[in-house]
Every structure is written in structure tokens, then in C-alpha cells.
Write a protein that holds these residues in place. Structure first.
Motif, PDB file in Angstrom:
ATOM      1  N   ALA A  87       6.208  25.190 -17.639  1.00 14.36           N
ATOM      2  CA  ALA A  87       5.530  26.393 -17.140  1.00 14.36           C
ATOM      3  C   ALA A  87       6.406  27.116 -16.120  1.00 14.36           C
ATOM      4  O   ALA A  87       6.471  28.353 -16.103  1.00 14.36           O
ATOM      5  CB  ALA A  87       4.191  26.010 -16.517  1.00 14.36           C
ATOM      6  N   ARG A  88       7.077  26.357 -15.288  1.00 12.59           N
ATOM      7  CA  ARG A  88       7.971  26.958 -14.290  1.00 12.59           C
ATOM      8  C   ARG A  88       9.122  27.710 -14.961  1.00 12.59           C
ATOM      9  O   ARG A  88       9.552  28.764 -14.484  1.00 12.59           O
ATOM     10  CB  ARG A  88       8.519  25.867 -13.375  1.00 12.59           C
ATOM     11  CG  ARG A  88       7.542  25.382 -12.329  1.00 12.59           C
ATOM     12  CD  ARG A  88       7.269  26.457 -11.308  1.00 12.59           C
ATOM     13  NE  ARG A  88       6.341  26.040 -10.274  1.00 12.59           N
ATOM     14  CZ  ARG A  88       5.839  26.857  -9.352  1.00 12.59           C
ATOM     15  NH1 ARG A  88       6.172  28.135  -9.355  1.00 12.59           N
ATOM     16  NH2 ARG A  88       5.001  26.410  -8.454  1.00 12.59           N
ATOM     17  N   LYS A  89       9.621  27.165 -16.067  1.00 13.94           N
ATOM     18  CA  LYS A  89      10.702  27.835 -16.794  1.00 13.94           C
ATOM     19  C   LYS A  89      10.225  29.177 -17.346  1.00 13.94           C
ATOM     20  O   LYS A  89      10.937  30.188 -17.266  1.00 13.94           O
ATOM     21  CB  LYS A  89      11.201  26.941 -17.929  1.00 13.94           C
ATOM     22  CG  LYS A  89      11.918  25.680 -17.461  1.00 13.94           C
ATOM     23  CD  LYS A  89      12.341  24.817 -18.641  1.00 13.94           C
ATOM     24  CE  LYS A  89      13.007  23.531 -18.169  1.00 13.94           C
ATOM     25  NZ  LYS A  89      13.383  22.652 -19.319  1.00 13.94           N
ATOM     26  N   GLU A  90       9.007  29.182 -17.903  1.00 11.23           N
ATOM     27  CA  GLU A  90       8.446  30.432 -18.412  1.00 11.23           C
ATOM     28  C   GLU A  90       8.165  31.400 -17.261  1.00 11.23           C
ATOM     29  O   GLU A  90       8.323  32.618 -17.400  1.00 11.23           O
ATOM     30  CB  GLU A  90       7.151  30.146 -19.183  1.00 11.23           C
ATOM     31  CG  GLU A  90       7.333  29.333 -20.446  1.00 11.23           C
ATOM     32  CD  GLU A  90       8.116  30.088 -21.504  1.00 11.23           C
ATOM     33  OE1 GLU A  90       7.999  31.333 -21.556  1.00 11.23           O
ATOM     34  OE2 GLU A  90       8.852  29.440 -22.273  1.00 11.23           O
ATOM     35  N   PHE A  91       7.754  30.859 -16.153  1.00 11.64           N
ATOM     36  CA  PHE A  91       7.498  31.651 -14.951  1.00 11.64           C
ATOM     37  C   PHE A  91       8.782  32.347 -14.510  1.00 11.64           C
ATOM     38  O   PHE A  91       8.796  33.559 -14.235  1.00 11.64           O
ATOM     39  CB  PHE A  91       6.994  30.722 -13.852  1.00 11.64           C
ATOM     40  CG  PHE A  91       6.363  31.413 -12.681  1.00 11.64           C
ATOM     41  CD1 PHE A  91       7.136  31.939 -11.656  1.00 11.64           C
ATOM     42  CD2 PHE A  91       4.988  31.540 -12.592  1.00 11.64           C
ATOM     43  CE1 PHE A  91       6.559  32.575 -10.575  1.00 11.64           C
ATOM     44  CE2 PHE A  91       4.396  32.178 -11.518  1.00 11.64           C
ATOM     45  CZ  PHE A  91       5.186  32.701 -10.501  1.00 11.64           C
ATOM     46  N   ASP A  92       9.865  31.581 -14.447  1.00 12.83           N
ATOM     47  CA  ASP A  92      11.159  32.137 -14.043  1.00 12.83           C
ATOM     48  C   ASP A  92      11.661  33.172 -15.057  1.00 12.83           C
ATOM     49  O   ASP A  92      12.325  34.146 -14.676  1.00 12.83           O
ATOM     50  CB  ASP A  92      12.195  31.015 -13.899  1.00 12.83           C
ATOM     51  CG  ASP A  92      11.891  30.089 -12.729  1.00 12.83           C
ATOM     52  OD1 ASP A  92      11.126  30.496 -11.835  1.00 12.83           O
ATOM     53  OD2 ASP A  92      12.412  28.950 -12.724  1.00 12.83           O
ATOM     54  N   LEU A  93      11.331  32.968 -16.325  1.00 13.79           N
ATOM     55  CA  LEU A  93      11.722  33.925 -17.358  1.00 13.79           C
ATOM     56  C   LEU A  93      11.050  35.268 -17.119  1.00 13.79           C
ATOM     57  O   LEU A  93      11.695  36.328 -17.206  1.00 13.79           O
ATOM     58  CB  LEU A  93      11.339  33.387 -18.739  1.00 13.79           C
ATOM     59  CG  LEU A  93      11.559  34.345 -19.921  1.00 13.79           C
ATOM     60  CD1 LEU A  93      13.036  34.702 -20.058  1.00 13.79           C
ATOM     61  CD2 LEU A  93      11.040  33.718 -21.216  1.00 13.79           C
ATOM     62  N   PHE A  94       9.765  35.235 -16.773  1.00 16.99           N
ATOM     63  CA  PHE A  94       9.055  36.491 -16.506  1.00 16.99           C
ATOM     64  C   PHE A  94       9.638  37.183 -15.282  1.00 16.99           C
ATOM     65  O   PHE A  94       9.864  38.389 -15.293  1.00 16.99           O
ATOM     66  CB  PHE A  94       7.565  36.208 -16.293  1.00 16.99           C
ATOM     67  CG  PHE A  94       6.752  37.448 -16.042  1.00 16.99           C
ATOM     68  CD1 PHE A  94       6.197  38.145 -17.096  1.00 16.99           C
ATOM     69  CD2 PHE A  94       6.546  37.921 -14.751  1.00 16.99           C
ATOM     70  CE1 PHE A  94       5.457  39.303 -16.890  1.00 16.99           C
ATOM     71  CE2 PHE A  94       5.816  39.079 -14.525  1.00 16.99           C
ATOM     72  CZ  PHE A  94       5.266  39.774 -15.594  1.00 16.99           C
ATOM     73  N   VAL A  95       9.886  36.404 -14.231  1.00 18.12           N
ATOM     74  CA  VAL A  95      10.434  36.981 -13.007  1.00 18.12           C
ATOM     75  C   VAL A  95      11.799  37.598 -13.272  1.00 18.12           C
ATOM     76  O   VAL A  95      12.087  38.737 -12.862  1.00 18.12           O
ATOM     77  CB  VAL A  95      10.527  35.915 -11.897  1.00 18.12           C
ATOM     78  CG1 VAL A  95      11.273  36.468 -10.688  1.00 18.12           C
ATOM     79  CG2 VAL A  95       9.139  35.441 -11.484  1.00 18.12           C
ATOM     80  N   GLY A  96      12.662  36.862 -13.975  1.00 18.56           N
ATOM     81  CA  GLY A  96      13.997  37.361 -14.248  1.00 18.56           C
ATOM     82  C   GLY A  96      14.000  38.601 -15.122  1.00 18.56           C
ATOM     83  O   GLY A  96      14.846  39.482 -14.976  1.00 18.56           O
ATOM     84  N   THR A  97      13.034  38.686 -16.040  1.00 20.56           N
ATOM     85  CA  THR A  97      12.964  39.812 -16.966  1.00 20.56           C
ATOM     86  C   THR A  97      12.397  41.065 -16.313  1.00 20.56           C
ATOM     87  O   THR A  97      12.839  42.187 -16.599  1.00 20.56           O
ATOM     88  CB  THR A  97      12.109  39.435 -18.191  1.00 20.56           C
ATOM     89  OG1 THR A  97      12.657  38.277 -18.825  1.00 20.56           O
ATOM     90  CG2 THR A  97      12.059  40.587 -19.190  1.00 20.56           C
ATOM     91  N   CYS A  98      11.422  40.887 -15.416  1.00 18.82           N
ATOM     92  CA  CYS A  98      10.662  42.037 -14.905  1.00 18.82           C
ATOM     93  C   CYS A  98      10.972  42.428 -13.462  1.00 18.82           C
ATOM     94  O   CYS A  98      10.584  43.521 -13.024  1.00 18.82           O
ATOM     95  CB  CYS A  98       9.164  41.757 -15.026  1.00 18.82           C
ATOM     96  SG  CYS A  98       8.593  41.510 -16.719  1.00 18.82           S
ATOM     97  N   GLU A  99      11.633  41.573 -12.717  1.00 20.50           N
ATOM     98  CA  GLU A  99      11.777  41.820 -11.282  1.00 20.50           C
ATOM     99  C   GLU A  99      12.478  43.138 -10.959  1.00 20.50           C
ATOM    100  O   GLU A  99      12.066  43.865 -10.043  1.00 20.50           O
ATOM    101  CB  GLU A  99      12.526  40.656 -10.629  1.00 20.50           C
ATOM    102  CG  GLU A  99      12.517  40.716  -9.124  1.00 20.50           C
ATOM    103  CD  GLU A  99      13.027  39.434  -8.497  1.00 20.50           C
ATOM    104  OE1 GLU A  99      12.622  39.137  -7.364  1.00 20.50           O
ATOM    105  OE2 GLU A  99      13.828  38.724  -9.152  1.00 20.50           O
TER     106      GLU A  99
END
Length: 207
Positions: A87-99
């Protein structure tokens, strides 16, 4: 305070919307804030789980419509992950994509990151019920439907018996909670690891 005075022990988990909602949800925000403030004051040891349904909707509100389907898929990937680590990996993916483009969407997600993943510490059989507060809202739909139409006709004292009887009728159609056999573990405070109960040997080693 009233529930505690009537004998309610501190719940192991509280599920509800998150602290900050957008302006068009100000009434929900006030109710949510009041709930969490009261919980912290009366039952400070109770753990908190933010509703993924509410969170997803409000994160997407910060994104342009064309970007929402892809972002929604990533958000679903977070709470559908098998383990907290995934879940943390997916979380980081969203942050990296949208930040870079949508910092407010990322901020909306990040500020409740811990409370959004609390469910991993409880039985996996209960995840369907505790990742969102929607089942709780749906359970009282019958009561809400009736009381909205009679609120001008009854006093608060008169309304309570009506709500009680409506609840008794509604409960006949409710489904039994998944994993109800694990409720004893929840009451005893067993700490699950990614939804799995540690073996007796593992628990002994942890002590």
C-alpha cells in the motif's frame, strides 16, 4: 460522553470521514470534526480509520475530470493492496505522479496517511467493513428516510422510540458481519499483521 456514562468501554477502532473536506462539504466537515474531537477527549486510546470512500472522492475533486479515472485506479490500488508495504508503494506512486501538478490532491491524501492504513492491523475478514463508513450510513438509511419526513411532527423524546423500532425492523435484513468469529480477538486487542493473526509462537517471541 453520554455513551461512556451508559457503560460503553473504549472501542478498539473508530471509522469515519477525515478531518478536512472541501468547502462544499462544510456541514459534513463540522460533523466529522466534532466526532474526532469528542473521540480524542472521551476515548483517546481508540484507534482511527479514515473512510476511503470519502477520501477518494475528495482527493479526486482536486484533479481535472480527464485525470480522475487514472488517479482513481491508483487510489484503489492503495487500499486494495495485500500488505501495508505494498500500500505504501502505491501511495508513493500517487504522490510521485501528482505532486508537481496537483499538490492539493496530494496534500489531501498525505495528511491522513496513517489513519487510512490502520485497517492492516486488524483482521482481514473485517477489512470490507472498516475501510469505509458507508456500510454504517447505509445501515441507518431506513431510519434517516423516515425521520426526515416526520421531524416536524415529533419531539426528540417522541422520535427516539420511533428510531428504535425502525432499527429493530431494519436489523432483520442486515447481513452478518464477515469474520464475526474474530471479534473476540479484536476485543482482546490482538494485533494482526497485514490482516493475519500471528501464531502463538510469533506472539510469544514478540513478548
Amino acid at each position: 460522553m453520554g455513551l461512556k456514562s451508559r457503560g460503553l468501554n473504549a472501542p478498539q477502532l473508530a471509522v469515519g470521514p477525515f478531518h478536512g473536506l472541501q468547502a462544499n462539504y462544510c456541514r459534513a466537515m463540522d460533523a466529522s470534526m466534532g466526532f474526532w474531537v469528542a473521540l480524542q477527549e472521551i476515548f483517546p486510546a481508540t484507534r482511527q480509520q479514515r473512510c476511503w470512500m470519502h477520501k477518494t472522492g475528495n482527493v479526486l475533486n482536486y484533479l481535472p475530470r480527464r485525470s480522475q479515472p487514472k488517479a482513481k485506479k491508483v487510489l484503489h490500488g492503495i487500499w486494495q493492496a495485500e500488505t501495508r508495504e505494498d500500500a505504501r508503494k502505491e501511495f508513493d506512486l500517487f504522490v510521485g505522479t501528482c505532486e508537481a501538478k496537483y499538490p492539493k490532491a496530494v496534500e489531501c491524501l498525505v495528511k491522513d496517511s496513517g489513519e487510512l492504513l490502520t485497517f492492516y492491523d486488524l483482521s482481514a475478514q473485517h477489512w470490507l467493513s472498516i475501510r469505509t463508513s458507508i456500510p454504517i450510513v447505509s445501515a441507518f438509511a431506513t431510519i434517516r428516510h423516515r425521520t426526515k419526513r416526520t421531524k416536524e411532527c415529533l419531539s426528540r423524546v417522541g422520535m427516539l422510540p420511533v428510531m428504535f423500532k425502525l432499527g429493530q425492523c431494519a436489523v432483520k435484513s442486515w447481513r452478518k458481519l464477515r469474520g464475526f468469529a474474530h471479534l473476540g480477538d479484536v476485543i482482546e486487542g490482538v494485533h494482526f499483521i497485514n490482516g493475519i493473526k500471528p501464531s502463538t509462537q510469533d506472539q510469544a517471541a514478540a513478548r
